[in-house]
Write an enzyme that holds these catalytic residues in place. Structure first.
Site, PDB file in Angstrom:
ATOM      1  N   HIS A   1      -8.904 -11.177 -30.514  1.00  0.00           N
ATOM      2  CA  HIS A   1     -10.091 -10.340 -30.724  1.00  0.00           C
ATOM      3  C   HIS A   1     -10.775 -10.142 -29.387  1.00  0.00           C
ATOM      4  O   HIS A   1     -10.833 -11.065 -28.570  1.00  0.00           O
ATOM      5  CB  HIS A   1     -11.056 -11.014 -31.710  1.00  0.00           C
ATOM      6  CG  HIS A   1     -12.064 -10.056 -32.269  1.00  0.00           C
ATOM      7  ND1 HIS A   1     -13.185  -9.694 -31.572  1.00  0.00           N
ATOM      8  CD2 HIS A   1     -12.090  -9.389 -33.434  1.00  0.00           C
ATOM      9  CE1 HIS A   1     -13.876  -8.830 -32.309  1.00  0.00           C
ATOM     10  NE2 HIS A   1     -13.241  -8.620 -33.429  1.00  0.00           N
TER      11      HIS A   1
ATOM     12  N   ASP B   1      -8.396  -9.569 -40.034  1.00  0.00           N
ATOM     13  CA  ASP B   1      -7.312  -8.730 -40.559  1.00  0.00           C
ATOM     14  C   ASP B   1      -6.088  -9.526 -40.953  1.00  0.00           C
ATOM     15  O   ASP B   1      -5.250  -9.067 -41.712  1.00  0.00           O
ATOM     16  CB  ASP B   1      -6.923  -7.676 -39.510  1.00  0.00           C
ATOM     17  CG  ASP B   1      -8.054  -6.697 -39.306  1.00  0.00           C
ATOM     18  OD1 ASP B   1      -8.656  -6.719 -38.211  1.00  0.00           O
ATOM     19  OD2 ASP B   1      -8.365  -5.974 -40.248  1.00  0.00           O
TER      20      ASP B   1
HETATM   21  C1  SDX Z   1     -10.557  -5.605 -35.487  1.00  0.00           C
HETATM   22  O1  SDX Z   1     -13.985  -4.960 -32.059  1.00  0.00           O
HETATM   23  C2  SDX Z   1     -14.141  -5.374 -33.270  1.00  0.00           C
HETATM   24  O2  SDX Z   1     -15.174  -5.910 -33.633  1.00  0.00           O
HETATM   25  C3  SDX Z   1     -12.963  -5.100 -34.193  1.00  0.00           C
HETATM   26  C4  SDX Z   1     -13.055  -5.728 -35.575  1.00  0.00           C
HETATM   27  C5  SDX Z   1     -14.183  -5.115 -36.384  1.00  0.00           C
HETATM   28  O3  SDX Z   1     -14.642  -5.778 -37.324  1.00  0.00           O
HETATM   29  O4  SDX Z   1     -14.544  -3.934 -36.122  1.00  0.00           O
HETATM   30  O5  SDX Z   1     -13.231  -7.124 -35.486  1.00  0.00           O
HETATM   31  C6  SDX Z   1     -11.766  -5.467 -36.363  1.00  0.00           C
HETATM   32  O6  SDX Z   1     -10.157  -4.625 -34.919  1.00  0.00           O
HETATM   33  C7  SDX Z   1      -9.943  -6.978 -35.289  1.00  0.00           C
HETATM   34  C8  SDX Z   1      -8.720  -6.930 -34.315  1.00  0.00           C
HETATM   35  C9  SDX Z   1      -7.503  -6.446 -35.114  1.00  0.00           C
HETATM   36  N1  SDX Z   1      -6.348  -6.200 -34.162  1.00  0.00           N
HETATM   37  C10 SDX Z   1      -5.258  -6.960 -34.200  1.00  0.00           C
HETATM   38  O7  SDX Z   1      -5.128  -7.996 -34.879  1.00  0.00           O
HETATM   39  C11 SDX Z   1      -4.130  -6.436 -33.307  1.00  0.00           C
HETATM   40  C12 SDX Z   1      -3.548  -7.612 -32.497  1.00  0.00           C
HETATM   41  N2  SDX Z   1      -4.566  -8.009 -31.497  1.00  0.00           N
HETATM   42  C13 SDX Z   1      -4.488  -7.428 -30.194  1.00  0.00           C
HETATM   43  O8  SDX Z   1      -3.961  -6.148 -30.097  1.00  0.00           O
HETATM   44  C14 SDX Z   1      -5.678  -7.772 -29.310  1.00  0.00           C
HETATM   45  O9  SDX Z   1      -5.899  -9.099 -29.456  1.00  0.00           O
HETATM   46  C15 SDX Z   1      -6.967  -7.012 -29.498  1.00  0.00           C
HETATM   47  C16 SDX Z   1      -6.772  -5.542 -29.453  1.00  0.00           C
HETATM   48  C17 SDX Z   1      -7.588  -7.403 -30.788  1.00  0.00           C
HETATM   49  C18 SDX Z   1      -7.904  -7.439 -28.360  1.00  0.00           C
HETATM   50  O10 SDX Z   1      -7.356  -6.950 -27.199  1.00  0.00           O
HETATM   51  P1  SDX Z   1      -8.045  -7.267 -25.771  1.00  0.00           P
HETATM   52  O11 SDX Z   1      -9.378  -7.866 -25.927  1.00  0.00           O
HETATM   53  O12 SDX Z   1      -7.941  -6.020 -24.954  1.00  0.00           O
HETATM   54  O13 SDX Z   1      -7.154  -8.432 -25.233  1.00  0.00           O
HETATM   55  P2  SDX Z   1      -5.896  -8.227 -24.328  1.00  0.00           P
HETATM   56  O14 SDX Z   1      -5.012  -7.182 -24.950  1.00  0.00           O
HETATM   57  O15 SDX Z   1      -6.357  -8.037 -22.938  1.00  0.00           O
HETATM   58  O16 SDX Z   1      -5.160  -9.637 -24.499  1.00  0.00           O
HETATM   59  C19 SDX Z   1      -5.549 -10.738 -23.696  1.00  0.00           C
HETATM   60  C20 SDX Z   1      -4.282 -11.568 -23.561  1.00  0.00           C
HETATM   61  C21 SDX Z   1      -3.119 -10.780 -23.011  1.00  0.00           C
HETATM   62  O17 SDX Z   1      -2.249 -11.720 -22.382  1.00  0.00           O
HETATM   63  P3  SDX Z   1      -2.380 -11.901 -20.738  1.00  0.00           P
HETATM   64  O18 SDX Z   1      -2.222 -10.502 -20.162  1.00  0.00           O
HETATM   65  O19 SDX Z   1      -3.737 -12.493 -20.516  1.00  0.00           O
HETATM   66  O20 SDX Z   1      -1.246 -12.822 -20.377  1.00  0.00           O
HETATM   67  O21 SDX Z   1      -3.851 -12.019 -24.863  1.00  0.00           O
HETATM   68  C22 SDX Z   1      -2.577 -11.435 -25.172  1.00  0.00           C
HETATM   69  C23 SDX Z   1      -2.392 -10.278 -24.233  1.00  0.00           C
HETATM   70  O22 SDX Z   1      -1.021 -10.059 -23.995  1.00  0.00           O
HETATM   71  N3  SDX Z   1      -2.665 -11.021 -26.560  1.00  0.00           N
HETATM   72  C24 SDX Z   1      -1.718 -11.209 -27.486  1.00  0.00           C
HETATM   73  C25 SDX Z   1      -2.274 -10.713 -28.685  1.00  0.00           C
HETATM   74  N4  SDX Z   1      -3.515 -10.260 -28.461  1.00  0.00           N
HETATM   75  C26 SDX Z   1      -3.754 -10.442 -27.141  1.00  0.00           C
HETATM   76  N5  SDX Z   1      -0.472 -11.719 -27.398  1.00  0.00           N
HETATM   77  C27 SDX Z   1       0.233 -11.737 -28.563  1.00  0.00           C
HETATM   78  N6  SDX Z   1      -0.227 -11.289 -29.773  1.00  0.00           N
HETATM   79  C28 SDX Z   1      -1.476 -10.784 -29.859  1.00  0.00           C
HETATM   80  N7  SDX Z   1      -1.954 -10.366 -31.022  1.00  0.00           N
END
Ligand code: SDX
Length: 435
Positions: A309, A369
């Site tokens: 998140h 989710d």
């Molecule tokens: C919702 O914003 C809100 O409030 C949203 C929400 C709401 O109520 O409105 O809470 C609802 O959207 C919840 C989130 C649902 N999405 C998912 O579950 C999709 C999977 N999650 C990711 O795509 C991601 O975690 C996000 C989009 C939720 C957050 O992305 P960020 O903050 O841009 O984080 P990032 O992509 O920069 O990740 C940071 C690190 C990275 O690794 P490094 O580059 O540091 O080595 O964490 C890793 C990412 O590769 N990473 C994951 C991951 N999520 C982040 N690795 C594996 N699986 C994942 N799910």
């Protein structure tokens, strides 16, 4: 008390400016950078708005480190335990918990406005039968503009409240009809003797040929899930609604834009993506460890949907609450458990991820989710409708944030700037001189 400021100095020119540090009622102090460009000639750069507050708000407070979520100051845990979705809608929109009379009047108003204009039902026929319900939601909610646009003055507070009540009342009907249309079943009309959640289940699953009583356990679980999803500060879809509304577009167009933004699997589409991921894992017959390794592999686009998140670097407080609902429903014996293996894999995945350093180091906990999709599946709601369920719940948050923005007499059109890295000025090349 003197204002707190920070100094920004241009090391090239030696020029410095003082920027005020704005004080929140709770949360992170915020530097007002609005004078920066005019006084120092610089933009700020923050892709994804990781460090940027786009607005002030009094509606929802999140603390990502502590895993706290409050609507108008009330902790989500207390609202989940003691309130109802319509009471929470009143709270989010008006800022205070309603008295018994106010709640009764609000429930009556919502109940008696659940029917859309009959002409609106004709819009569905323009969609292919296999259209994704979110595509239908974007279209039909946007089409509400053509039914209510003319007599709505977005600068009139009572007109804005009318728009909010109209959307909260009609969105369950529009959502349920999107499902009915895609399954070729007749539209079921809402019944005024059912609660908000019961009515939605009725319009989703009843048939005109027989009586249907919504399961009270399912209705209670759905009411709770809608409370948990009602608002969430300035997330992508809410920011879309605000940006759209800042151009003085009507409320329905703005909400339709929010639905479009929510559809993405990185946002509200994650609950559908979670179940598709779990299904792929089960059908692959491969060990879970293989998927965990793929999620860590930077060269593999695979991510564990439902984990991580932008704000929560602790357990999503909604996930903690909904996890219990998930377990209670599974153990109730009263759910569609043809997906038993899916639920087992989800629990195994949760356990492994919570113990794995890659996820722990990046604070990748299960988010709301991860569990909501499992519960919707257990309720018999088709996967393609999961994000519609999110939109149904979030409508009150979107429209309340829009109302808050429009109530500010200093509202300005949102118009971000950019860091241009394209070609510098060059002359046109005649086609016979191009290589
Ligand atoms: C919702 O914003 C809100 O409030 C949203 C929400 C709401 O109520 O409105 O809470 C609802 O959207 C919840 C989130 C649902 N999405 C998912 O579950 C999709 C999977 N999650 C990711 O795509 C991601 O975690 C996000 C989009 C939720 C957050 O992305 P960020 O903050 O841009 O984080 P990032 O992509 O920069 O990740 C940071 C690190 C990275 O690794 P490094 O580059 O540091 O080595 O964490 C890793 C990412 O590769 N990473 C994951 C991951 N999520 C982040 N690795 C594996 N699986 C994942 N799910």
């Amino acid at each position: 008390m003197s204002k707190k400021t920070v100094t920004v100095t241009d090391n090239e020119t030696g020029k410095s400016i003082e920027l005020e540090v704005l004080q929140p009622s709770c949360g992170t102090e915020t530097i007002d950078i609005s004078p920066l460009y005019k006084e120092l000639g610089y933009f700020t750069y923050d892709p994804g708005f990781v460090s940027t507050a786009s607005t002030w708000s009094k509606i929802t407070f999140l603390d990502g480190d502590e895993g706290r979520l409050e609507y108008r100051g009330y902790p989500i845990e207390q609202l989940a335990e003691k309130s109802t979705f319509l009471e929470v809608c009143y709270l989010i929109l008006h800022g205070e918990l309603p008295t018994a009379e106010q709640l009764a009047a609000y429930e009556q108003k919502i109940t008696r406005h659940t029917l859309p204009h009959e002409q609106l039902s004709k819009f569905y026929n323009g969609f292919r039968r296999d259209a994704h319900p979110m595509a239908i939601m974007v279209g039909v909610v946007g089409a509400l503009s053509s039914f209510y646009h003319d007599n709505m003055d977005i600068f009139n507070p009572s007109h804005r409240i009318d728009a909010a009540n109209l959307l909260v009342a009609k969105i369950p009907t529009i959502a349920a009809w999107a499902h009915r249309y895609s399954t070729g079943k007749p539209f079921m009309y809402p019944k005024n003797d059912l609660s908000y959640a019961e009515n939605f289940l009725y319009m989703m699953f009843a048939m005109p040929t027989e009586d249907y009583k919504p399961d009270p356990l399912m209705a209670k679980a759905l009411d709770l899930i809608m409370i948990l999803h009602a608002d969430h500060e300035q997330n992508a879809s809410t920011s879309t609604v605000r940006l759209c509304g800042s151009s003085e577009a009507n409320a329905f167009a703005a909400i339709s834009g929010g639905i479009g933004a929510l559809w993405g699997p990185a946002h509200g589409g994650a609950n559908e993506a979670v179940v598709r991921m779990l299904t792929d894992i089960v059908e692959s017959g491969k060990p879970l460890s293989e998927f965990i390794d793929r999620a860590k592999d930077k060269n593999d686009p695979f991510r564990l949907m439902g984990f991580g998140h932008r704000v929560y670097k602790n357990f999503d407080p909604r996930a903690k609450i909904i996890r219990k609902v998930c377990h209670d429903l599974l153990q109730s014996g009263r759910i569609n458990n043809t997906h038993e293996r899916l639920f087992e894999v989800a629990m195994e995945l949760e356990k492994i991820a919570l113990e794995d350093d890659y996820f722990k180091d990046r604070n990748l906990y299960p988010n709301v989710d991860f569990y909501s999709g499992i519960i919707f599946l257990a309720m018999g709601i088709p996967t393609s409708m999961f994000t519609v369920m999110f939109a149904l719940s979030r409508t009150i948050g979107w429209i309340s944030q829009w109302n808050e923005m429009m109530s500010d007499n200093k509202v300005r059109i949102g118009r971000p700037r950019q860091l241009y890295i394209g070609e510098t000025t060059r002359d046109y090349v005649p086609i016979d001189q191009r290589s």
